[in-house]
Design an enzyme around this catalytic site. Structure first.
Site, PDB file in Angstrom:
ATOM      1  N   TRP A 103       0.842  -1.211   0.000  1.00  0.00           N
ATOM      2  CA  TRP A 103       0.000   0.000   0.000  1.00  0.00           C
ATOM      3  C   TRP A 103       0.866   1.246   0.000  1.00  0.00           C
ATOM      4  CZ3 TRP A 103      -4.306  -0.964  -2.021  1.00  0.00           C
ATOM      5  CH2 TRP A 103      -5.018  -2.128  -1.734  1.00  0.00           C
ATOM      6  N   ASP A 173      -1.693   6.617   5.932  1.00  0.00           N
ATOM      7  CA  ASP A 173      -2.739   5.720   5.447  1.00  0.00           C
ATOM      8  C   ASP A 173      -3.042   4.760   6.595  1.00  0.00           C
ATOM      9  OD1 ASP A 173      -4.331   3.775   4.380  1.00  0.00           O
ATOM     10  OD2 ASP A 173      -2.993   3.273   2.711  1.00  0.00           O
ATOM     11  N   LYS A 197     -12.373  -1.580   6.393  1.00  0.00           N
ATOM     12  CA  LYS A 197     -11.604  -2.513   7.213  1.00  0.00           C
ATOM     13  C   LYS A 197     -12.144  -2.494   8.647  1.00  0.00           C
ATOM     14  CE  LYS A 197      -9.064  -2.962   3.515  1.00  0.00           C
ATOM     15  NZ  LYS A 197      -8.002  -2.085   3.090  1.00  0.00           N
TER      16      LYS A 197
HETATM   17  C1  LIG Z   1      -7.409  -1.690   1.701  1.00  0.00           C
HETATM   18  C2  LIG Z   1      -6.338  -0.700   1.768  1.00  0.00           C
HETATM   19  C3  LIG Z   1      -6.168   0.303   0.802  1.00  0.00           C
HETATM   20  C4  LIG Z   1      -7.052   0.403  -0.415  1.00  0.00           C
HETATM   21  O1  LIG Z   1      -8.285   0.856  -0.076  1.00  0.00           O
HETATM   22  P1  LIG Z   1      -9.394   1.188  -1.171  1.00  0.00           P
HETATM   23  O2  LIG Z   1     -10.457   1.776  -0.329  1.00  0.00           O
HETATM   24  O3  LIG Z   1      -9.754  -0.104  -1.821  1.00  0.00           O
HETATM   25  O4  LIG Z   1      -8.823   2.140  -2.139  1.00  0.00           O
HETATM   26  C5  LIG Z   1      -5.150   1.204   0.966  1.00  0.00           C
HETATM   27  N1  LIG Z   1      -4.331   1.146   2.019  1.00  0.00           N
HETATM   28  C6  LIG Z   1      -4.442   0.189   2.968  1.00  0.00           C
HETATM   29  C7  LIG Z   1      -3.493   0.174   4.112  1.00  0.00           C
HETATM   30  C8  LIG Z   1      -5.446  -0.764   2.875  1.00  0.00           C
HETATM   31  O5  LIG Z   1      -5.574  -1.707   3.812  1.00  0.00           O
END
Ligand SMILES: *Cc1c(COP(=O)(O)O)cnc(C)c1O
Length: 363
Positions: A103, A173, A197
């Site tokens: 990511w 993030d 999540k």
């Molecule tokens: C799932 C995830 C993403 C991607 O998320 P989307 O909402 O599908 O764009 C980005 N960063 C992390 C750490 C994730 O777990």
């Protein structure tokens, strides 16, 4: 009602049962409103209350200081990979990226298209099984921001502390460990998280941004990608993801009122992760954790079996036993058990029992 199985999916992921039940109860007609949340105008008083309450409850849960704006956006965490540099990386400056997994790499790749970025560190050489020590970070004290990924969902490594960014704004993030433990928001310039999540269903992305950073947003950005514009219109520049925001609001209320806040949530998450990691560590090497011990994620537990055939067999038999979503991401292989806030301890206990039996039969 049909039986629920144990859902170890990395995302979209398990939601709290009381939230699902309330949403189901109120789906046909919201109390006092007489319409479904799926049907109300986003400009109605009913929805205005829903989004306001979701923000208020998130502020309570995370203890968000007044000088931070909270936004409910769309496009997933992935769109933030682009919006962050568009808004916070002016020409003539560069931004630092700490790469601890896929990511972070994704965020770096998108930012590169939009401005000057530097790799402050990467743990790719050990397939992202660890986190950098502070002295490994090559941070630029003049950077526009430092970006990191607090929990790398695929590899299962989680920062225990923020990287030392000094006076440079920290951008994080936090998609896969958002609201999973107490957090000092004041250490951050910007936090973003896809809701699916830990916070709710797919469709909403939460951004928490220090208000002074909005002042630096360049003029002329597309309106839908402009934090300043989105903040000015209280996340309602256009039709927001109403249903997803509604569910996030229920999840925040559940976290505050039914679980008792982030300290309680953290204690439960620690307890669940400990049960699973202990089982891995006491298997005489049959199960091998991917992440180094001091970098282990409480949310995504990644581990291998002695060979790929056994891993396939494990996933197949576990699924048949009501333990779903355990197949690891192809870049790590093996298994991944995602045990977010709403994942019940009983499911972890059942997985550990299953692991013991599987080893006995296939060891
Ligand atoms: C799932 C995830 C993403 C991607 O998320 P989307 O909402 O599908 O764009 C980005 N960063 C992390 C750490 C994730 O777990």
């Amino acid at each position: 009602m049909t039986e629920r199985i144990f859902n170890f999916s990395a995302g979209p992921a398990v939601l709290p049962e009381p939230v699902l039940k309330q949403a189901q109860r109120d789906l046909f007609a919201l109390p006092e409103v007489g319409m479904s949340v799926l049907e109300v105008s986003h400009r109605s008083a009913a929805f205005e209350q829903i989004i306001k309450e979701a923000e208020t409850d998130l502020r309570i849960l995370l203890n968000i200081p007044e000088d931070y704006a909270v936004l409910f956006l769309q496009g997933g965490a992935s769109l933030q990979f682009s919006m962050v540099p568009m808004n916070l990386l002016p020409k003539g400056k560069s931004a630092d990226y700490i790469l601890t997994g896929s990511w972070g790499q994704g965020a770096f790749k998108e930012a590169k298209k939009l401005g000057t970025v530097r790799e402050a560190c990467s743990t790719a050489d050990t397939n992202f099984n660890r986190l950098p020590k502070p002295e490994e970070l090559k941070l630029d004290p003049h950077a526009a921001y430092v970006h990191f990924t607090s929990n790398e969902t695929i590899f299962g490594v989680e920062f225990q502390e923020e990287p030392p960014a000094g006076n440079v704004p920290l951008v994080c993030d936090m998609s896969s460990n958002f609201v999973s433990k107490p957090l000092d928001v004041s250490k951050y310039g910007l936090i973003y998280a896809g809701a699916q999540k830990n916070a709710g269903p797919a469709g909403a992305t939460i951004v928490i941004i220090r208000k002074d950073l909005l002042e630096g947003v360049p003029e002329g950005l597309p309106a839908m990608l402009d934090y300043k514009n989105l903040s000015k219109s209280d996340s309602m520049y256009n039709t927001p993801p109403c249903f997803a925001i509604y569910i996030c609001g229920l999840v925040f209320k559940w976290a505050i009122n039914e679980v008792g806040g982030l300290e309680k949530i953290q204690a439960l998450n620690r307890e669940k992760a400990k049960i699973l990691y202990s089982a891995i560590d006491s298997s005489d090497g049959y199960y091998r954790g991917h992440a180094e011990k001091d970098c282990r994620s409480l949310m995504n537990v990644t581990f291998r079996l002695p060979n790929e055939d056994l891993e396939k067999k494990f996933v197949k038999e576990a699924t048949a036993a009501g333990l779903d979503g355990l197949k690891g991401h192809r870049s790590v292989g093996g298994l991944r058990a995602s045990i977010y806030n709403a994942f019940p301890k009983a499911g972890v206990v059942k997985l550990v029992e299953f692991m013991g039996e599987f080893q006995k039969k296939n060891g």
